[in-house]
Design a protein around this motif. Structure first.
Motif, mmCIF file in Angstrom:
data_model
loop_
_atom_site.group_PDB
_atom_site.id
_atom_site.type_symbol
_atom_site.label_atom_id
_atom_site.label_comp_id
_atom_site.label_asym_id
_atom_site.label_seq_id
_atom_site.Cartn_x
_atom_site.Cartn_y
_atom_site.Cartn_z
ATOM 1 N N UNK A 153 0.833 -1.210 0.000
ATOM 2 C CA UNK A 153 0.000 0.000 0.000
ATOM 3 C C UNK A 153 0.868 1.261 0.000
ATOM 4 N N UNK A 154 1.950 1.235 0.776
ATOM 5 C CA UNK A 154 2.857 2.391 0.777
ATOM 6 C C UNK A 154 3.421 2.618 -0.633
ATOM 7 N N UNK A 155 3.726 1.505 -1.293
ATOM 8 C CA UNK A 155 4.262 1.584 -2.651
ATOM 9 C C UNK A 155 3.242 2.229 -3.600
ATOM 10 N N UNK A 156 1.995 1.755 -3.524
ATOM 11 C CA UNK A 156 0.932 2.306 -4.372
ATOM 12 C C UNK A 156 0.724 3.787 -4.112
ATOM 13 N N UNK A 157 0.789 4.137 -2.839
ATOM 14 C CA UNK A 157 0.596 5.533 -2.448
ATOM 15 C C UNK A 157 1.713 6.400 -3.032
ATOM 16 N N UNK A 158 2.940 5.939 -2.890
ATOM 17 C CA UNK A 158 4.088 6.700 -3.419
ATOM 18 C C UNK A 158 4.011 6.795 -4.949
ATOM 19 N N UNK A 159 3.646 5.693 -5.572
ATOM 20 C CA UNK A 159 3.463 5.659 -7.024
ATOM 21 C C UNK A 159 2.484 6.753 -7.446
ATOM 22 N N UNK A 160 1.366 6.823 -6.726
ATOM 23 C CA UNK A 160 0.341 7.819 -7.057
ATOM 24 C C UNK A 160 0.872 9.240 -6.858
ATOM 25 N N UNK A 161 1.549 9.457 -5.731
ATOM 26 C CA UNK A 161 2.082 10.802 -5.440
ATOM 27 C C UNK A 161 3.088 11.230 -6.505
ATOM 28 N N UNK A 162 3.950 10.306 -6.919
ATOM 29 C CA UNK A 162 4.986 10.664 -7.894
ATOM 30 C C UNK A 162 4.391 10.895 -9.282
ATOM 31 N N UNK A 163 3.347 10.146 -9.617
ATOM 32 C CA UNK A 163 2.698 10.376 -10.918
ATOM 33 C C UNK A 163 1.993 11.727 -10.945
ATOM 34 N N UNK A 164 1.703 12.251 -9.758
ATOM 35 C CA UNK A 164 1.050 13.559 -9.672
ATOM 36 C C UNK A 164 1.985 14.583 -9.034
ATOM 37 N N UNK A 165 3.290 14.352 -9.140
ATOM 38 C CA UNK A 165 4.274 15.243 -8.509
ATOM 39 C C UNK A 165 4.055 16.680 -8.954
ATOM 40 N N UNK A 166 4.157 17.582 -7.988
ATOM 41 C CA UNK A 166 3.965 18.995 -8.296
ATOM 42 C C UNK A 166 2.506 19.424 -8.209
ATOM 43 N N UNK A 167 1.613 18.450 -7.989
ATOM 44 C CA UNK A 167 0.189 18.756 -7.856
ATOM 45 C C UNK A 167 -0.317 18.295 -6.497
ATOM 46 N N UNK A 168 -1.212 19.075 -5.915
ATOM 47 C CA UNK A 168 -1.787 18.685 -4.629
ATOM 48 C C UNK A 168 -2.737 17.508 -4.833
ATOM 49 N N UNK A 169 -2.664 16.575 -3.911
ATOM 50 C CA UNK A 169 -3.486 15.371 -3.972
ATOM 51 C C UNK A 169 -4.344 15.329 -2.713
ATOM 52 N N UNK A 170 -5.667 15.255 -2.875
ATOM 53 C CA UNK A 170 -6.541 15.274 -1.702
ATOM 54 C C UNK A 170 -6.763 13.867 -1.157
ATOM 55 N N UNK A 177 -8.624 6.577 -5.743
ATOM 56 C CA UNK A 177 -7.719 6.032 -6.736
ATOM 57 C C UNK A 177 -6.636 5.117 -6.179
ATOM 58 N N UNK A 178 -6.353 5.210 -4.891
ATOM 59 C CA UNK A 178 -5.373 4.281 -4.309
ATOM 60 C C UNK A 178 -6.091 3.216 -3.473
ATOM 61 N N UNK A 179 -7.140 3.641 -2.757
ATOM 62 C CA UNK A 179 -7.882 2.671 -1.931
ATOM 63 C C UNK A 179 -9.113 2.140 -2.656
ATOM 64 N N UNK A 180 -9.363 2.613 -3.870
ATOM 65 C CA UNK A 180 -10.481 2.142 -4.688
ATOM 66 C C UNK A 180 -11.804 2.175 -3.944
ATOM 67 N N UNK A 181 -12.011 3.244 -3.196
ATOM 68 C CA UNK A 181 -13.253 3.395 -2.461
ATOM 69 C C UNK A 181 -13.933 4.677 -2.918
ATOM 70 N N UNK A 182 -15.241 4.618 -3.113
ATOM 71 C CA UNK A 182 -15.930 5.796 -3.646
ATOM 72 C C UNK A 182 -16.304 6.770 -2.534
ATOM 73 N N UNK A 183 -16.257 6.297 -1.298
ATOM 74 C CA UNK A 183 -16.608 7.190 -0.193
ATOM 75 C C UNK A 183 -15.413 7.358 0.730
ATOM 76 N N UNK A 184 -15.356 8.487 1.379
ATOM 77 C CA UNK A 184 -14.279 8.732 2.319
ATOM 78 C C UNK A 184 -14.887 8.725 3.713
ATOM 79 N N UNK A 185 -15.045 7.519 4.266
ATOM 80 C CA UNK A 185 -15.563 7.404 5.621
ATOM 81 C C UNK A 185 -14.425 7.694 6.592
ATOM 82 N N UNK A 186 -14.748 8.051 7.801
ATOM 83 C CA UNK A 186 -13.720 8.424 8.773
ATOM 84 C C UNK A 186 -12.645 7.350 8.977
ATOM 85 N N UNK A 187 -13.025 6.061 9.093
ATOM 86 C CA UNK A 187 -11.959 5.055 9.285
ATOM 87 C C UNK A 187 -10.971 5.040 8.121
ATOM 88 N N UNK A 188 -11.476 5.238 6.897
ATOM 89 C CA UNK A 188 -10.582 5.243 5.738
ATOM 90 C C UNK A 188 -9.672 6.463 5.787
#
Ligand code: CA
Length: 227
Positions: A153-170, A177-188
């Motif tokens: 998961x850390x790898x996927x996260x870093x992959x995503x951040x680097x593909x979007x380097x220079x841009x803010x990621x929410x 896009x990394x956790x493949x979840x359509x909702x952002x519940x508090x535990x996530x």
């Protein structure tokens, strides 16, 4: 831009076509490797999305045959398997990028845009930011000559951040896009923050130069300097 989708799952092929047409791509679909091969030889495409697991003639076979004919069209492989051997086999066969099923549609769009920008000349084999390097084939991550061990998961996260380097990621983008979840519940939300904290401990803490930054009120950003 014309895209060929070679995918034997009719539902997925239809969904891809609908989604891509909505983004104004012109789309043709093929349900078998043979049909895909035939279409590539009879029409011109700017990009081919090719499923690896196809009945009879699989995606890698089709890809090798196309590259043998010196077809230079960028190819994005869709694969359900994700091992170093699979990645090496795909890249050796002439693929330009990979997407692991199941994937989020916005991520597919980002890959398509990147491939159409880049063309074939520059395969995406590694991601770099300052002295941080991710080898996408071997999955080796290093800063300078110091190897860094990451969880999947850390790898996927870093992959995503680097593909979007220079841009803010929410966090919403990461959830989708990394956790493949359509909702952002508090535990996530917590899981994202914990994973991000672990990643920063490995990527940034031992080094003077920080590469992952918190953007207040927005999320995170990979960048080679603070500004
Ligand atoms: Ca398939």
């Amino acid at each position: 831009m014309r895209i060929l989708v070679v995918e034997d799952e009719q539902k997925l092929a239809d969904a891809l076509r609908a989604g891509l047409e909505e983004r104004h791509y012109e789309v043709r679909t093929a349900l078998t490797g043979e049909d895909g091969f035939f279409l590539v030889n009879s029409e011109v495409f700017d990009l081919i999305i090719l499923d690896v697991m196809l009945p009879r003639r699989d995606g890698l076979e089709v890809l090798r045959a196309l590259r043998k004919q010196h077809l230079e069209t960028p190819v994005l492989l869709l694969t359900a398997r994700d091992t170093v051997e699979d990645r090496v086999a795909g890249l050796d066969s002439g693929a330009d990028d990979y997407l692991i099923k199941p994937f989020a549609f916005p991520e597919l769009l980002a890959r398509i845009r990147a491939l159409l920008r880049r063309g074939r000349a520059d395969q995406i084999l590694r991601l770099k930011l300052a002295d941080l390097e991710m080898d996408l084939v071997t999955r080796r991550v290093a800063r300078g000559d110091k190897s860094i061990e990451l969880t999947a998961k850390e790898y996927e996260l870093l992959d995503y951040l680097l593909r979007h380097a220079g841009h803010a990621v929410s966090r919403e983008m990461l959830a989708r896009e990394v956790w493949h979840s359509s909702t952002l519940a508090t535990p996530l939300d917590n899981v994202i923050d914990v994973t991000m904290a672990r990643l920063r401990r490995k990527i940034d803490e031992p080094f003077d130069r920080k590469l992952i930054h918190t953007i207040r009120g927005v999320g995170f950003q990979a960048a080679s300097d603070e500004s």
